[in-house]
Design a protein around this motif. Structure first.
Motif, mmCIF file in Angstrom:
data_model
loop_
_atom_site.group_PDB
_atom_site.id
_atom_site.type_symbol
_atom_site.label_atom_id
_atom_site.label_comp_id
_atom_site.label_asym_id
_atom_site.label_seq_id
_atom_site.Cartn_x
_atom_site.Cartn_y
_atom_site.Cartn_z
ATOM 1 N N VAL B 195 0.850 -1.186 0.000
ATOM 2 C CA VAL B 195 0.000 0.000 0.000
ATOM 3 C C VAL B 195 0.890 1.243 0.000
ATOM 4 O O VAL B 195 1.690 1.445 0.918
ATOM 5 C CB VAL B 195 -0.924 0.034 1.235
ATOM 6 N N ILE B 226 -1.763 -1.356 -4.065
ATOM 7 C CA ILE B 226 -2.761 -0.300 -3.876
ATOM 8 C C ILE B 226 -2.014 1.023 -3.785
ATOM 9 O O ILE B 226 -1.248 1.247 -2.849
ATOM 10 C CB ILE B 226 -3.586 -0.542 -2.591
ATOM 11 N N LEU B 240 -7.566 2.211 3.969
ATOM 12 C CA LEU B 240 -6.937 1.339 2.965
ATOM 13 C C LEU B 240 -6.830 -0.098 3.468
ATOM 14 O O LEU B 240 -6.824 -1.044 2.672
ATOM 15 C CB LEU B 240 -5.571 1.891 2.564
ATOM 16 N N ALA B 244 -8.214 -3.156 1.453
ATOM 17 C CA ALA B 244 -7.381 -4.324 1.117
ATOM 18 C C ALA B 244 -8.089 -5.614 1.499
ATOM 19 O O ALA B 244 -8.142 -6.570 0.712
ATOM 20 C CB ALA B 244 -6.028 -4.220 1.827
#
Lengths: 342, 342
Positions: B195, B226, B240, B244
Motif C-alpha cells: 500500500v 494499492i 486502505l 485491502a
DNA sequence: CTGAAAGCGCTTACAG
DNA sequence: CTGAAAGCGCTTACAG
C-alpha cells in the motif's frame, strides 16, 4: 561598471541591477523602482526593465537590499523543540502565513533552554529581523532586555499574555487544564492523578488549572501530582503509568500533560490487561492524530497549534506593515474531546 | 561619521563597527579583523576591541558582512513537508549540525510540489546561499538548471545518488522496501499487499523493492498493489486496510509504505477484531516512536532520519569550507525491526 | 601587526 | 515619471 578586463575582483559575479538598468536603457534607480514600487513607474519603463530582468536572469541581492533599506524582511521564530509535533505544527502554520519572496523565516530550536534561547536570539539579531515569534511568555532577563533594546515587534505564541497590549496568540493553558479536570470530576472520578513531564511553563499552567479544579472540588492532594523534568515520550508515559498505579493504587483517573505520555499509558494498560476506563481513566492533551484512533480512543484537549503559528505570523506581519490589528491578544481557544478513555 | 545633528538619516541606528573602532582607538579594518580573524591581531588590540564591543553592545550587521564578503553564511534546506515527522526530524538534525553564529538556516516547505520547490529556490537564491540541502534525487528541469547555474554545492537527502561524485546522504529506499518484503516472504506470507500513498519518489522506490522481491519469489501480482496519491494519515491507513481486506480477501500480509498508514491499519484491526498477525500481518516503514509500543508492536524499517539531516548538513559544511569529504555519497543504512505484527 | 580607501549591490530623499 | 549621487556597514587586496 566595476569590471576589470579579467572580471570582477570581488562580489558574487551575478548580474546586478546596474546591468539590468543599462540593458533596459534606464537609470539604476528607475530599475529599482520598477521592481519594488512598479506603480511609481510608467508602463513602458516597467516592461523594458522586466524584459531585461528575464533576459539577463537577474536575481536581486537580498543582502544589498537589506543594507540599503535597513529592512531585512526577515522574521525569526524560536520554538523549544523540533521533535515535538506541537511545535513543528506551529512552524508549519508560520511558514504558510509568511508571504514568501517578501519575508524569510529564520527558525531556532531553543531545546527548552533559556540559555539557548538567548544565544539564538543574539545570533539572529545580527540579521536585524523585522519581527520575532517567541514560544511562551516567560523568558530570561537577558532575553527581555535584548528584546526591549531592539524595539522590534515580538509575538508570544502558545499562551495568552496577561497584558492585552502585548502581542500574543494562543489559548489559556490554565483553563484547558482546568476544563479536562472538570470533565473527569463530572464523570465521577475522584482520585485524579496529574502527570507532568518536561515541566515547561505550559505544563505548569495546565497543572495549575488541574489543581484549582481539584481544590474547588475539595479533592486536592499534593501526593496526586507526579512531576518529572524528563522530556515527554511514549516510553516515559508507560513508565509513569506503572508508577502511578503502583504508588497510588486508589487512583481512578490520570491526566497526562500531553498525548505522548497518555499514549504510552494506554499501550501500557493494553499490555497489562488494565481496562481503560473501567480500572483507570486516562486523559491527555493536544489531540494528536492517533488519539482518535487508538483503542480506547483518548479523551484530550484539541489545541489549535497550526493556527497559532499561522495567526501569530499574520499578526506580526500586520504590525510590521503598520496595520493596526483588531486585537493584540488573540485567543484561539481549545476543544475538549470526550472519548472512550474516560 | 555620517550623523547629522538630528541623528541618522538612514540605517538601523545600531552601533556600527566604525564606532567600535573609534571607541577602541583603532582603524575600522583592524576592528573587523579583531572580530573575524583574531589570530591576525595583537593581544592588546583584540582586548581593546572586545571591550569596546561589550561596552557599546555592538551587534554585527549580517547584511553588510554578506554584501562585502560575497559570502552569505546562509544555507537553505528544502523539505516536502513540515507535518511529517520524518522531515521535521531531518530538520532537527540539520539544525543541530549547523554551527550557529556562523551559518543561518533557511527552511522551505515544498509540499511535495515541484512548482513550489522551484518558487522557494528562486526566492532563496536571492540570499545567495553558500549551499543547499534538497530532499530527494529528482527535481524539475527548471530546478536543475537554477542549481547548475548557481554553482553552489547541493546535497541530496533521503536516498543515495547513482553517481558517487554527487553529494548525497541517506539510504537505499529500494533496498529497504526489498528487505521488509523479503522478511515477510521468509515468514511464510505469500499474498503480500503493498500500500503506497503520497506516491513521492521514496514511496515509488520502496514499491520497486517490494516488486522485485515478489518477482524473485514468483509471487508478483499487480493487483496486490494499492497506490493512492493522497497524503499518508492514520485515517487513510485504516481506510486502505479495510479496502485491502475487502478487495483482496486472500491477502495474508500488508506492507504499508510508512508507519502512519500501518498504525491506522492496526487500530482498524483492533476495532474490528481482526487478529494481527494471525489473520493478516502488517508491516510499516520508518519506525515511529509508537511502533514499538502499540499492540501488537509493528514490524517496520528503522530509518536514520535525524542522522540524515545531521550528516547532510555536516557534509555540506565540509564542502563549503573547502574540506574534501571522505565520501560524497554517505549511506547511513536502515534496520529491520521484527516485531509482533508479522 | 596595522591602516587608507575602494567596493559590495542595492535604496532613497531630493530635484526637476 | 525619472535621475545623480550619497550612503547603508561591512571586508579586503595591497602597502608598509
Amino acid at each position: 561598471m566595476s569590471r576589470s578586463s579579467t572580471g570582477k575582483v570581488r562580489g558574487t559575479g551575478r548580474t546586478t541591477l546596474e546591468e539590468v538598468a543599462a540593458h533596459a536603457g534606464v537609470s539604476t534607480m528607475t530599475a529599482s523602482r520598477a521592481l519594488s514600487q512598479p506603480q511609481l513607474v510608467s508602463d513602458a519603463t516597467r516592461t523594458k526593465v522586466e524584459l531585461a530582468v528575464v533576459e539577463l536572469g537577474y536575481v536581486p541581492n537580498r543582502a544589498a537590499r537589506a543594507l540599503a533599506s535597513a529592512q531585512s524582511r526577515v522574521i525569526v521564530a524560536l520554538v523549544p523543540s523540533l521533535s515535538n509535533v506541537v511545535f513543528t505544527a506551529v512552524l508549519d502554520g508560520i511558514h504558510d502565513a509568511i508571504e514568501h519572496g517578501q519575508y524569510q523565516l529564520l527558525i531556532g530550536n531553543t531545546r527548552y533552554s533559556d540559555a539557548e534561547e538567548e544565544k539564538l536570539l543574539r545570533t539572529y539579531l545580527q540579521s536585524n529581523p523585522d519581527g520575532i515569534l517567541l514560544s511562551g511568555l516567560t523568558h530570561s532577563e537577558q532575553v527581555e532586555r535584548m528584546l526591549a533594546g531592539s524595539r522590534m515587534p515580538v509575538v508570544s505564541m502558545m499562551d495568552l499574555a496577561d497584558d492585552p497590549t502585548e502581542l500574543s496568540v494562543g489559548f489559556s493553558q490554565h483553563d484547558a487544564g482546568h476544563a479536562i479536570t472538570r470533565h473527569l470530576l463530572d464523570r465521577g472520578y475522584r482520585r485524579i492523578v496529574f502527570v507532568g513531564a518536561q515541566l515547561d511553563e505550559r505544563t505548569l499552567r495546565r497543572a495549575d488549572g488541574y489543581r484549582q479544579a481539584m481544590q474547588a472540588a475539595g479533592l486536592a492532594d499534593p501526593r496526586l501530582e507526579i512531576m518529572v523534568p524528563a522530556p515527554s515520550t511514549i516510553a516515559l508515559g508507560a513508565e509513569l503509568m506503572r508508577e502511578a498505579l503502583e504508588t497510588l493504587p486508589d487512583c481512578d483517573a490520570v491526566f497526562f500533560c500531553n498525548d505522548d505520555l497518555a499514549h504510552g499509558a494506554i499501550y501500557y494498560c493494553q499490555r497489562h490487561d488494565i481496562r481503560v476506563p473501567q480500572d483507570v481513566a486516562i486523559a491527555g492533551f493536544n489531540d494528536l492524530p492517533a488519539s482518535a484512533w487508538m483503542v480506547p480512543s483518548l479523551t484530550t484537549i484539541d489545541t489549535p497549534r497550526y493556527r497559532i503559528g499561522y495567526e501569530a505570523a499574520s499578526l506580526l506581519l500586520d504590525v510590521i506593515g503598520g496595520r493596526e490589528p483588531r486585537e493584540r491578544r488573540i485567543d484561539l481557544g481549545f476543544t475538549l474531546r470526550e472519548r472512550e478513555s474516560t
